[in-house]
Design a protein around this motif. Structure first.
Motif, PDB file in Angstrom:
ATOM      1  N   GLU A 133       9.492   4.948  14.888  1.00  0.00           N
ATOM      2  CA  GLU A 133      10.418   5.017  16.154  1.00  0.00           C
ATOM      3  C   GLU A 133      11.029   6.338  16.390  1.00  0.00           C
ATOM      4  OE1 GLU A 133      13.020   1.370  16.615  1.00  0.00           O
ATOM      5  OE2 GLU A 133      14.576   3.100  16.903  1.00  0.00           O
ATOM      6  N   ALA A 134      11.712   6.734  15.335  1.00  0.00           N
ATOM      7  CA  ALA A 134      12.318   8.180  15.196  1.00  0.00           C
ATOM      8  C   ALA A 134      11.628   9.372  15.414  1.00  0.00           C
ATOM      9  CB  ALA A 134      13.063   8.328  14.005  1.00  0.00           C
ATOM     10  N   THR A 135      10.289   9.074  15.129  1.00  0.00           N
ATOM     11  CA  THR A 135       9.303  10.440  15.100  1.00  0.00           C
ATOM     12  C   THR A 135       8.561  10.576  16.206  1.00  0.00           C
ATOM     13  OG1 THR A 135       7.617   9.076  13.644  1.00  0.00           O
ATOM     14  CG2 THR A 135       9.227  10.743  12.423  1.00  0.00           C
ATOM     15  N   GLY A 136       8.515   9.592  17.176  1.00  0.00           N
ATOM     16  CA  GLY A 136       7.813   9.643  18.369  1.00  0.00           C
ATOM     17  C   GLY A 136       6.133   9.725  18.153  1.00  0.00           C
ATOM     18  N   ASN A 137       5.646  10.760  18.656  1.00  0.00           N
ATOM     19  CA  ASN A 137       4.230  10.814  18.550  1.00  0.00           C
ATOM     20  C   ASN A 137       3.692  11.710  17.186  1.00  0.00           C
ATOM     21  OD1 ASN A 137       4.887  13.396  19.371  1.00  0.00           O
ATOM     22  ND2 ASN A 137       3.091  13.684  20.677  1.00  0.00           N
ATOM     23  N   ILE A 138       4.868  11.981  16.309  1.00  0.00           N
ATOM     24  CA  ILE A 138       4.337  12.706  15.058  1.00  0.00           C
ATOM     25  C   ILE A 138       3.873  11.352  14.139  1.00  0.00           C
ATOM     26  CG2 ILE A 138       5.363  13.969  12.938  1.00  0.00           C
ATOM     27  CD1 ILE A 138       5.022  15.500  15.603  1.00  0.00           C
ATOM     28  N   PRO A 139       2.676  11.418  13.673  1.00  0.00           N
ATOM     29  CA  PRO A 139       2.272  10.365  12.586  1.00  0.00           C
ATOM     30  C   PRO A 139       2.994  10.097  11.300  1.00  0.00           C
ATOM     31  CG  PRO A 139       0.627  12.180  12.978  1.00  0.00           C
ATOM     32  CD  PRO A 139       1.528  12.431  13.556  1.00  0.00           C
ATOM     33  N   VAL A 140       3.160   8.963  11.287  1.00  0.00           N
ATOM     34  CA  VAL A 140       3.952   8.453   9.901  1.00  0.00           C
ATOM     35  C   VAL A 140       2.717   7.660   8.893  1.00  0.00           C
ATOM     36  CG1 VAL A 140       5.574   7.011   8.958  1.00  0.00           C
ATOM     37  CG2 VAL A 140       5.936   8.091  11.113  1.00  0.00           C
ATOM     38  N   THR A 141       2.937   8.321   7.796  1.00  0.00           N
ATOM     39  CA  THR A 141       1.891   7.846   6.890  1.00  0.00           C
ATOM     40  C   THR A 141       2.578   7.206   5.429  1.00  0.00           C
ATOM     41  OG1 THR A 141       1.761   9.826   5.500  1.00  0.00           O
ATOM     42  CG2 THR A 141       0.142   9.536   7.366  1.00  0.00           C
ATOM     43  N   VAL A 142       2.064   6.572   4.772  1.00  0.00           N
ATOM     44  CA  VAL A 142       2.990   5.729   3.678  1.00  0.00           C
ATOM     45  C   VAL A 142       2.111   6.115   2.179  1.00  0.00           C
ATOM     46  CG1 VAL A 142       3.115   3.449   2.589  1.00  0.00           C
ATOM     47  CG2 VAL A 142       4.129   4.178   5.072  1.00  0.00           C
ATOM     48  N   LYS A 143       2.738   6.444   1.170  1.00  0.00           N
ATOM     49  CA  LYS A 143       2.004   6.532   0.012  1.00  0.00           C
ATOM     50  C   LYS A 143       2.755   5.317  -0.944  1.00  0.00           C
ATOM     51  CE  LYS A 143       0.638   9.479  -3.723  1.00  0.00           C
ATOM     52  NZ  LYS A 143       1.475   9.057  -4.794  1.00  0.00           N
ATOM     53  N   TYR A 144       1.802   4.760  -1.451  1.00  0.00           N
ATOM     54  CA  TYR A 144       2.734   3.580  -2.454  1.00  0.00           C
ATOM     55  C   TYR A 144       1.827   3.163  -3.597  1.00  0.00           C
ATOM     56  CZ  TYR A 144      -0.358  -0.270   0.043  1.00  0.00           C
ATOM     57  OH  TYR A 144      -1.456  -0.904   0.561  1.00  0.00           O
ATOM     58  N   ARG A 145       2.234   2.539  -4.257  1.00  0.00           N
ATOM     59  CA  ARG A 145       1.573   1.573  -5.548  1.00  0.00           C
ATOM     60  C   ARG A 145       1.288   0.225  -5.132  1.00  0.00           C
ATOM     61  NH1 ARG A 145       2.586   3.672 -11.359  1.00  0.00           N
ATOM     62  NH2 ARG A 145       2.881   5.962 -11.102  1.00  0.00           N
ATOM     63  N   THR A 146       0.525  -0.374  -6.070  1.00  0.00           N
ATOM     64  CA  THR A 146      -0.219  -1.780  -5.741  1.00  0.00           C
ATOM     65  C   THR A 146       0.933  -2.797  -5.797  1.00  0.00           C
ATOM     66  OG1 THR A 146      -0.797  -2.055  -7.788  1.00  0.00           O
ATOM     67  CG2 THR A 146      -2.577  -1.192  -6.346  1.00  0.00           C
ATOM     68  N   GLY A 147       2.103  -2.546  -6.161  1.00  0.00           N
ATOM     69  CA  GLY A 147       3.074  -3.785  -6.336  1.00  0.00           C
ATOM     70  C   GLY A 147       4.210  -3.040  -7.415  1.00  0.00           C
ATOM     71  N   TRP A 148       5.395  -3.947  -7.619  1.00  0.00           N
ATOM     72  CA  TRP A 148       6.419  -3.514  -8.424  1.00  0.00           C
ATOM     73  C   TRP A 148       5.803  -4.069 -10.001  1.00  0.00           C
ATOM     74  CZ3 TRP A 148      10.435  -0.605  -9.267  1.00  0.00           C
ATOM     75  CH2 TRP A 148      11.071  -1.253 -10.480  1.00  0.00           C
ATOM     76  N   CYS A 149       5.157  -5.012 -10.238  1.00  0.00           N
ATOM     77  CA  CYS A 149       4.481  -5.458 -11.638  1.00  0.00           C
ATOM     78  C   CYS A 149       3.164  -6.222 -11.239  1.00  0.00           C
ATOM     79  CB  CYS A 149       5.486  -6.062 -12.361  1.00  0.00           C
ATOM     80  SG  CYS A 149       5.923  -7.826 -11.653  1.00  0.00           S
ATOM     81  N   GLN A 150       2.527  -6.436 -12.260  1.00  0.00           N
ATOM     82  CA  GLN A 150       1.267  -6.971 -12.023  1.00  0.00           C
ATOM     83  C   GLN A 150       1.320  -8.494 -11.351  1.00  0.00           C
ATOM     84  OE1 GLN A 150      -1.944  -6.018 -12.821  1.00  0.00           O
ATOM     85  NE2 GLN A 150      -1.526  -4.135 -13.633  1.00  0.00           N
ATOM     86  N   SER A 151       2.384  -9.194 -11.681  1.00  0.00           N
ATOM     87  CA  SER A 151       2.407 -10.554 -11.140  1.00  0.00           C
ATOM     88  C   SER A 151       2.843 -10.616  -9.733  1.00  0.00           C
ATOM     89  CB  SER A 151       3.563 -11.533 -12.092  1.00  0.00           C
ATOM     90  OG  SER A 151       4.716 -10.775 -12.304  1.00  0.00           O
ATOM     91  N   THR A 152       3.695  -9.526  -9.290  1.00  0.00           N
ATOM     92  CA  THR A 152       3.992  -9.420  -7.946  1.00  0.00           C
ATOM     93  C   THR A 152       3.288  -8.358  -7.050  1.00  0.00           C
ATOM     94  OG1 THR A 152       5.581  -7.684  -8.495  1.00  0.00           O
ATOM     95  CG2 THR A 152       6.287 -10.009  -8.461  1.00  0.00           C
ATOM     96  N   ARG A 153       1.968  -8.171  -7.415  1.00  0.00           N
ATOM     97  CA  ARG A 153       1.260  -7.135  -6.489  1.00  0.00           C
ATOM     98  C   ARG A 153       1.065  -7.712  -5.014  1.00  0.00           C
ATOM     99  NH1 ARG A 153      -4.317  -5.772  -9.377  1.00  0.00           N
ATOM    100  NH2 ARG A 153      -4.222  -7.723 -10.034  1.00  0.00           N
TER     101      ARG A 153
END
Ligand SMILES: Cc1cc2nc3c(=O)[nH]c(=O)nc-3n(C[C@H](O)[C@H](O)[C@H](O)COP(=O)(O)O)c2cc1C
Length: 335
Positions: A133-153
């Motif tokens: 919402e704050a960036t308007g037409n500037i694209p937002v991307t996300v970089k992340y991992r598969t989860g906190w731990c194996q059992s909560t992916r």
């Protein structure tokens, strides 16, 4: 070709953001050698900390190759939205949100940022929505991992949240926070994300080593739209042009020993130029300056398999000029 919102990238191979590594000099060098984009290392969303020299040096600059992507890290949706707006105002063309950092200083119980946010999907949704919402037409991307731990992916659920909240692309590192960097990254989660969040580009990350067969396998298996390379680019920025050529037939110069030698030397010279110019008025200048210069030397010695008993002298050089000429001597002796 990989498209992130309005930006068509010159290559689907991206440089991974790495704190203490992907400074302005590093980003310029990998872009020159074929990386389609090089996101800045993570920067704080606490605007009050922006004054620090360290953060200032991490920011993308207006004369940098487009698209200029800057990665923010934080935990409070409003603070992150305000930071995103600020970075857009000073020239960011893409805002990347970090939901992957595993280090205690970021993801520990005091901060609960980076990968710690993967434990709170509601917060992830709030952060993304507020930043979009704050960036308007500037694209937002996300970089992340598969989860906190194996059992909560929860890579697929996070992807769907991101997709619905208006994220323009996702980069997924095939490890959980608990995995830290232990061998090996897995690609099944990336494949599942691509299957279930197929309206936006998905970029696969983790252990991409630079050989054509492995890269082709990851692309085929995950069906990802791009690959993000981190550690394999240390002292090897030409990894992008090599893979661009072998995977996509993009023409490249022949990567000879002389070519590598010239790049290694240029990288070191550019680090000295950049930090000397940027930090000459600051008392603490020498810390990042020497730190980066020595990292550059070590990376290239390793990637070019150069063994030299001049290494201690190289790393302890008293002036940039002395270090550069010694490095040149070492490179030429190894030819
Ligand atoms: C020294 C170092 C610093 C890193 N800093 C960041 C960072 O600032 N932001 C981020 O999203 N990931 C960061 N990462 C993670 C990388 O972007 C990447 O996800 C990880 O290294 C896996 O990719 P690779 O196997 O190709 O290196 C860092 C990794 C390393 C080794």
């Amino acid at each position: 070709m990989l498209k992130i919102a309005q930006y068509t990238l010159s290559s689907p191979l991206l440089q991974a953001p790495m704190a203490g590594v992907t400074d302005r000099v590093y980003r310029d060098i990998v872009r020159e050698h074929g990386a389609g984009m090089a996101t800045s290392e993570m920067v704080t969303s606490q605007l009050s900390l922006l004054k620090t020299q360290k953060t200032q040096l991490r920011l993308p600059q207006l004369d940098e190759c487009s698209p200029r992507s800057i990665q923010i890290v934080g935990t409070d949706p409003d603070t992150m939205a305000e930071a995103a707006r600020h970075y857009v105002n000073i020239g960011a063309e893409i805002i990347d949100i970090n939901f992957g950092c595993p280090v205690k200083k970021v993801a520990g119980s005091k901060q609960l940022a980076g990968s710690a946010l993967l434990k709170d999907e509601q917060k992830v949704e709030q952060i993304i929505s507020r930043v979009v919402e704050a960036t308007g037409n500037i694209p937002v991307t996300v970089k992340y991992r598969t989860g906190w731990c194996q059992s909560t992916r929860n890579a697929v659920r996070i992807a769907k949240i991101a997709e619905q909240a208006g994220v323009a692309a996702l980069a997924l590192h095939g490890r959980t926070r608990e995995d830290k960097y232990k061998p090996y990254a897995e690609y099944e989660s990336i494949r599942q994300v691509k299957k279930h969040a197929n309206s936006i580009p998905i970029i696969a990350n983790g252990d991409i080593a630079g050989d054509e067969e492995q890269a082709r396998f990851i692309l085929d298996y995950t069906q990802a739209d791009g690959l993000m390379i981190g550690r394999a680019s240390f002292g090897r920025p030409w990894i992008f042009s090599e893979l661009n050529h072998s995977l996509f037939g993009i023409p490249t110069k022949e990567i000879t020993w002389q070519y590598k030698r010239d790049i290694a030397l240029k990288h070191l010279e550019s680090v000295h130029d950049f930090y000397r110019d940027s930090t000459s008025h600051h008392a603490k200048a020498t810390t990042s300056h020497t730190g980066f210069a020595n990292k550059v030397i070590n990376w290239y010695l390793l990637s070019m398999s150069i063994q030299t008993n001049l290494r201690p002298r190289l790393l302890k050089s008293r002036t940039p000029g002395e270090q550069i000429s010694l490095f040149k001597e070492v490179l030429d002796a190894a030819a």
